[in-house]
Scaffold this active site. Sequence first.
Site, mmCIF file in Angstrom:
data_model
loop_
_atom_site.group_PDB
_atom_site.id
_atom_site.type_symbol
_atom_site.label_atom_id
_atom_site.label_comp_id
_atom_site.label_asym_id
_atom_site.label_seq_id
_atom_site.Cartn_x
_atom_site.Cartn_y
_atom_site.Cartn_z
ATOM 1 N N GLY A 149 0.893 -5.095 1.087
ATOM 2 C CA GLY A 149 -0.344 -5.228 0.319
ATOM 3 C C GLY A 149 -0.102 -5.913 -1.007
ATOM 4 O O GLY A 149 -0.983 -6.559 -1.564
ATOM 5 N N ALA A 184 0.869 -1.181 0.000
ATOM 6 C CA ALA A 184 0.000 0.000 0.000
ATOM 7 C C ALA A 184 0.902 1.226 0.000
ATOM 8 O O ALA A 184 2.084 1.142 0.374
ATOM 9 C CB ALA A 184 -0.896 -0.017 1.238
ATOM 10 N N GLU A 231 5.074 -5.093 7.247
ATOM 11 C CA GLU A 231 4.326 -4.027 7.917
ATOM 12 C C GLU A 231 4.790 -3.733 9.340
ATOM 13 O O GLU A 231 4.840 -2.580 9.755
ATOM 14 C CB GLU A 231 2.835 -4.347 7.915
ATOM 15 C CG GLU A 231 2.139 -4.145 6.582
ATOM 16 C CD GLU A 231 2.234 -5.366 5.670
ATOM 17 O OE1 GLU A 231 3.106 -6.218 5.892
ATOM 18 O OE2 GLU A 231 1.429 -5.470 4.742
ATOM 19 N N GLU A 264 -0.366 -9.413 -0.261
ATOM 20 C CA GLU A 264 -1.773 -9.712 0.078
ATOM 21 C C GLU A 264 -2.616 -9.822 -1.195
ATOM 22 O O GLU A 264 -3.517 -10.651 -1.277
ATOM 23 C CB GLU A 264 -2.315 -8.651 1.025
ATOM 24 C CG GLU A 264 -1.657 -8.779 2.404
ATOM 25 C CD GLU A 264 -1.975 -7.637 3.344
ATOM 26 O OE1 GLU A 264 -1.729 -6.476 2.961
ATOM 27 O OE2 GLU A 264 -2.458 -7.892 4.457
HETATM 28 N N1 T1G Z 1 4.767 3.273 -0.425
HETATM 29 C C1 T1G Z 1 5.248 4.483 -0.834
HETATM 30 N N2 T1G Z 1 6.492 4.656 -1.361
HETATM 31 C C2 T1G Z 1 7.271 3.553 -1.460
HETATM 32 C C3 T1G Z 1 6.839 2.274 -1.042
HETATM 33 C C4 T1G Z 1 5.521 2.167 -0.508
HETATM 34 N N3 T1G Z 1 5.012 0.977 -0.102
HETATM 35 N N4 T1G Z 1 7.875 1.392 -1.260
HETATM 36 C C5 T1G Z 1 8.881 2.103 -1.805
HETATM 37 N N5 T1G Z 1 8.523 3.397 -1.928
HETATM 38 C C6 T1G Z 1 9.322 4.485 -2.513
HETATM 39 C C7 T1G Z 1 10.513 4.851 -1.651
HETATM 40 O O1 T1G Z 1 10.109 5.747 -0.633
HETATM 41 C C8 T1G Z 1 11.403 5.518 -2.687
HETATM 42 O O2 T1G Z 1 10.858 6.788 -2.940
HETATM 43 C C9 T1G Z 1 11.159 4.696 -3.939
HETATM 44 O O3 T1G Z 1 9.888 4.018 -3.727
HETATM 45 C C10 T1G Z 1 12.212 3.653 -4.201
HETATM 46 O O4 T1G Z 1 12.367 2.946 -2.990
HETATM 47 C C11 T1G Z 1 -2.438 -2.959 3.619
HETATM 48 C C12 T1G Z 1 -0.843 -1.199 4.795
HETATM 49 C C13 T1G Z 1 10.154 -1.916 -2.272
HETATM 50 C C14 T1G Z 1 12.179 -3.118 -1.401
HETATM 51 O O5 T1G Z 1 6.947 -1.798 3.671
HETATM 52 O O6 T1G Z 1 11.030 -2.028 1.294
HETATM 53 O O7 T1G Z 1 1.150 -2.599 2.423
HETATM 54 O O8 T1G Z 1 12.831 8.220 -2.326
HETATM 55 O O9 T1G Z 1 14.822 3.519 -2.785
HETATM 56 O O10 T1G Z 1 16.007 0.041 -2.699
HETATM 57 O O11 T1G Z 1 -1.108 -4.569 4.629
HETATM 58 O O12 T1G Z 1 11.339 0.482 -1.069
HETATM 59 O O13 T1G Z 1 12.536 7.451 -4.701
HETATM 60 O O14 T1G Z 1 10.936 9.108 -3.693
HETATM 61 O O15 T1G Z 1 13.719 1.806 -1.257
HETATM 62 O O16 T1G Z 1 14.751 -0.778 -4.777
HETATM 63 C C15 T1G Z 1 4.310 -2.366 3.049
HETATM 64 C C16 T1G Z 1 8.589 -0.680 1.660
HETATM 65 C C17 T1G Z 1 3.526 -1.075 2.988
HETATM 66 C C18 T1G Z 1 7.741 -1.926 1.441
HETATM 67 C C19 T1G Z 1 12.397 -1.182 -2.963
HETATM 68 N N6 T1G Z 1 5.416 -2.301 2.110
HETATM 69 N N7 T1G Z 1 9.521 -0.478 0.554
HETATM 70 O O17 T1G Z 1 13.697 -0.899 -2.496
HETATM 71 O O18 T1G Z 1 14.088 1.299 -3.702
HETATM 72 S S1 T1G Z 1 2.219 -1.060 4.183
HETATM 73 C C20 T1G Z 1 6.673 -1.992 2.511
HETATM 74 C C21 T1G Z 1 10.715 -1.182 0.502
HETATM 75 C C22 T1G Z 1 1.040 -2.129 3.516
HETATM 76 C C23 T1G Z 1 -1.033 -3.457 3.780
HETATM 77 C C24 T1G Z 1 -0.123 -2.436 4.420
HETATM 78 C C25 T1G Z 1 11.640 -0.802 -0.629
HETATM 79 C C26 T1G Z 1 11.576 -1.767 -1.812
HETATM 80 P P1 T1G Z 1 11.850 7.974 -3.445
HETATM 81 P P2 T1G Z 1 13.820 2.425 -2.597
HETATM 82 P P3 T1G Z 1 14.735 -0.121 -3.457
#
Ligand code: T1G
Length: 709
Positions: free
Chosen positions: A111, A65, A136, A114
């Site tokens: 998500g 998400a 999460e 999911e």
């Molecule tokens: N939401 C918003 N921005 C995100 C994002 C996300 N989920 N994941 C990455 N970004 C942005 C990040 O801030 C950066 O932005 C750019 O993408 C590149 O990221 C309902 C509620 C996916 C392994 O926790 O672990 O789902 O600085 O430099 O090294 O249950 O990003 O370029 O503007 O890290 O290749 C759960 C978090 C959400 C994954 C990629 N998901 N992201 O790594 O690139 S909560 C996460 C990561 C959820 C549901 C719940 C990593 C990556 P900018 P990056 P990377």
Amino acid sequence: MNAFTTQVKDYVARVELNLPGEPVNKITRGVRDEIDGLLSELASDAAVRAIVLISTKPDSFIAGADIDEFVALRSREEAHELVRKGQALVNRLAQLGKPVVAAIHGACLGGGLEVALACTYRVATDHPKTRIGLPEVQLGIIPAAGGCQRLPRLIGVRNALHVILAGRQLAARRAFRMGVVDELVHPAILDQVAWEVAARLADGWRPKRRRRGVAGLALDRNPLGRRVVYAGARKQVLKRTGGHYPAPLAALKAVRHGIRYGVEAGMDMEAALFAELAVGDVSRRLVQIFFASTALKKDPGVEGEAPPPKPVRNLGVVGAGFMGSSIGAVAVLQAGVDVRLRDTDLPSVARGLKAARKILASRVKRRRITKHQYLRLERLLSGGTGWEGFGRVDLAIEAVFEDLDVKHEVMRALDRHVPDDCVIASNTSTIPIERIAEVVGQPNRVLGMHFFSPVERMPLLEVIVTDQTASWATVTAAAFGREMGKTVIVVRDCPGFWVNRILAPYLNEAGRLLEEGVTVDAIDKTMTKYGFPVGPITLLDEIGLDVAQKASEVLYEAFGERMRPMAGLARMTEDRRLGRKSRRGFYRYEQGERRGVDEAVYEIIEAEIASHVPRGDIGRRLTYSMLNEAARAVDEGVVRSPRDGDIGAVFGIGFPAFRGGPLRYLDDVGAAQAVETLEQLAEEYGERFAPCPRLQRMAAGAERFYPSA
Ligand code: T1G
């Protein structure tokens, strides 16, 4: 929005996802609305009998998400409404009435997983960029789009909790072994295999999923067994988090509730718990740390226009000891570069190569790499007592004995043997880089790369720069540190750099408390309760009392009275008590395990166990000794921003992430309150607690380190 494009061929709809203008695919409000309409079309289209969901964004399936959306939430009601929409989307997918194949390459997280779990079948690529998990809890929230319901039913409660409660990101191969994905393929055939599976599913075939191991059956399939699993999981979570992080326990509750009362009741519980957590302080702080560490990945490490980093394909490491061999091993493992280890005699070189290979072999044992990958990586390692190979290195790191003369000898040799455009780095933890660089013809290519031990586990790297260090050298070292998988902060050259600078007064204060009669247990327990993974006395044993003594002497010489080390440290090292590495320190060690406090130490440090220090002051003295020094060091420009200081403290010494870091925490306390506390401590315990000028100025002007809360 057009995040999705669909092509139908032979009754299989291939739905491509590529969120325009974003580096990753994430589930935004717009994506949810678009997929809602798309699912309605696909459900009613008689020409479509099966669907493939695939991403065309490089190395990104769905990263979850949109974190920006839930950061903007202002109330539980808003959070509850948002997560309900996510649940509705995932449930629609699960109840579409037509089989859906998730074709996964790249990050499939939160998500994103999911969504994949709501599909009929999951094909993933066997590729390092394919990471699968429910991270999460790392953001202080829980999987709240059915992850706490579907994953346990797919791979068993025990395995699902192993993934969810630590927020693990699984490698594709691991996810396949656990049954999270049904098939593992080479990236080149993902599209074709997914399409073929969809066609088979359209014709009525359904996968027969492999049954979980006997343990899984015994523990998962009956209420008594599950009670054992829940109790064990809860105990593990409390041991790891000290109760400071509510999300893992909430996820456990959502899993348990759903297993007992069904998927729907479970998702209701997910939504309620998510709503509470998403607007809580812990989640706010953890998301700030996520964005800060993400921003750091892109920070070249210099202000203004940054020159491109020089590619590092060949690394030379001088000193094949514990640190040198670990640095070499991590460089091979993470960056896949040629590593040349050098030491003064062949037995040392042999020991270093053996230690490096042992680190590689541990990855085979933990099934992180295959034997084939081990053989390929192992061939990148070589060593010798001469300078052969150093004539073509792009970066040279010295990790020899912490003695300036020894380092000068190495620096002179490197200056002669490495190419002119090779960056020369020192892994010193205490000696100013400017001193080390003074014997090098071109000091502009000299800097520090301070790794933390054990290198294969500690995430932080300090790149230490002097006024003479050239930008091209800084960006090259920072970029290579990130290729090694490190979170890199660039720090100005001064005694102790950043981490040791703020750690020293904290450890010294722990020593003073000991000498005033406070017990080891009282000191360590106070700080684990505050949120540190271990207390300061345990940390001294882990660092090594000889190393701590040397570092404290350097800082005492540089900063005077406020950095006076505990007197007993010298007596401890004289008694050959060096901590864990000598199996004797403040604690006793047997078979590598810490076995409780060695009561003999009180006599050695001449402490009277009769503490008159109020328990509250133990925590305040320890905490504020670090906070005050952190504010002072930030004011001196030791780090480039409060963000770097906080990330350095959290990743370097385990400063409690839920408090955001020392500077975030000072903002929360408020400068005025911090100054008042420091003045009270100074009056009661000594001038070393006098509030630093920066905090006094901030108190007077009601300033903060960060613009907003
Ligand atoms: N939401 C918003 N921005 C995100 C994002 C996300 N989920 N994941 C990455 N970004 C942005 C990040 O801030 C950066 O932005 C750019 O993408 C590149 O990221 C309902 C509620 C996916 C392994 O926790 O672990 O789902 O600085 O430099 O090294 O249950 O990003 O370029 O503007 O890290 O290749 C759960 C978090 C959400 C994954 C990629 N998901 N992201 O790594 O690139 S909560 C996460 C990561 C959820 C549901 C719940 C990593 C990556 P900018 P990056 P990377």
